[in-house]
Write an enzyme that holds these catalytic residues in place. Structure first.
Site, PDB file in Angstrom:
ATOM      1  N   SER A  23      -9.480  -5.455   0.748  1.00  0.00           N
ATOM      2  CA  SER A  23      -9.075  -4.812  -0.495  1.00  0.00           C
ATOM      3  C   SER A  23     -10.305  -4.163  -1.154  1.00  0.00           C
ATOM      4  O   SER A  23     -10.948  -3.324  -0.517  1.00  0.00           O
ATOM      5  CB  SER A  23      -8.369  -5.820  -1.404  1.00  0.00           C
ATOM      6  OG  SER A  23      -7.661  -5.161  -2.437  1.00  0.00           O
TER       7      SER A  23
ATOM      8  N   HIS B  63      -0.221  -6.046   2.127  1.00  0.00           N
ATOM      9  CA  HIS B  63      -1.627  -5.948   1.741  1.00  0.00           C
ATOM     10  C   HIS B  63      -2.495  -7.111   2.233  1.00  0.00           C
ATOM     11  O   HIS B  63      -3.606  -6.904   2.722  1.00  0.00           O
ATOM     12  CB  HIS B  63      -1.730  -5.840   0.217  1.00  0.00           C
ATOM     13  CG  HIS B  63      -3.105  -5.617  -0.286  1.00  0.00           C
ATOM     14  ND1 HIS B  63      -3.790  -4.443  -0.066  1.00  0.00           N
ATOM     15  CD2 HIS B  63      -3.937  -6.411  -1.013  1.00  0.00           C
ATOM     16  CE1 HIS B  63      -4.985  -4.519  -0.628  1.00  0.00           C
ATOM     17  NE2 HIS B  63      -5.097  -5.695  -1.214  1.00  0.00           N
TER      18      HIS B  63
ATOM     19  N   ASP C 170       1.740  -1.849   3.186  1.00  0.00           N
ATOM     20  CA  ASP C 170       0.848  -2.194   2.076  1.00  0.00           C
ATOM     21  C   ASP C 170       1.141  -1.269   0.906  1.00  0.00           C
ATOM     22  O   ASP C 170       0.973  -0.051   1.008  1.00  0.00           O
ATOM     23  CB  ASP C 170      -0.604  -2.044   2.526  1.00  0.00           C
ATOM     24  CG  ASP C 170      -1.608  -2.529   1.506  1.00  0.00           C
ATOM     25  OD1 ASP C 170      -1.288  -2.553   0.298  1.00  0.00           O
ATOM     26  OD2 ASP C 170      -2.719  -2.871   1.911  1.00  0.00           O
TER      27      ASP C 170
END
Length: 128
Positions: free
Chosen positions: A6, A92, A60
């Site tokens: 991320s 994600h 995602d």
């Protein structure tokens, strides 16, 4: 080696491009993409000798796959050695939670060792 998920994936791309002499390979997972096409051309110059493995989930919705696909395509077109692994149906968090994905990243790192040690980081300062 440098990897992150991320925002850590975004940091992996940023730091890898800013300090390519320090890393043997990069593995950003589900990175947010903020680079413009001009940024990609500029950053591709510093990433020429940096093998990169990008992993993201197809579904995602935090950092969507489409901009990541575009970045990978642009970096490849600019001569960067980049591999892309999109996990079908995954969201994600999937790249960082799947043991097989983590194992593949470490295998990628094993396959891309440095010929020489990285330079010392003593006295290194970032621009921020």
């Amino acid at each position: 080696y440098l990897m992150g998920h991320s925002m850590g994936g975004g940091g992996t791309l940023h730091l890898g491009a800013a300090y390519p002499e320090l890393f043997a390979a990069l593995a950003p997972m589900s990175p947010p993409i903020w680079w413009t096409e001009e940024d990609v051309v500029d950053k591709a110059q510093s990433l020429q000798s940096m093998p990169i493995l990008v992993v993201t989930g197809e579904k995602d919705f935090v950092t969507p796959a489409a901009p990541i696909r575009n970045l990978v395509s642009s970096l490849k077109a600019n001569g960067v050695d980049i591999t892309y692994n999109e996990l079908p149906g995954a969201g994600h968090a999937a790249p960082s939670l799947r043991p097989a994905v983590m194992a593949s990243i470490f295998d990628f790192f094993d396959d891309h060792s440095r010929a020489e040690a990285a330079p010392s980081t003593e006295g290194l300062q970032t621009s921020w």
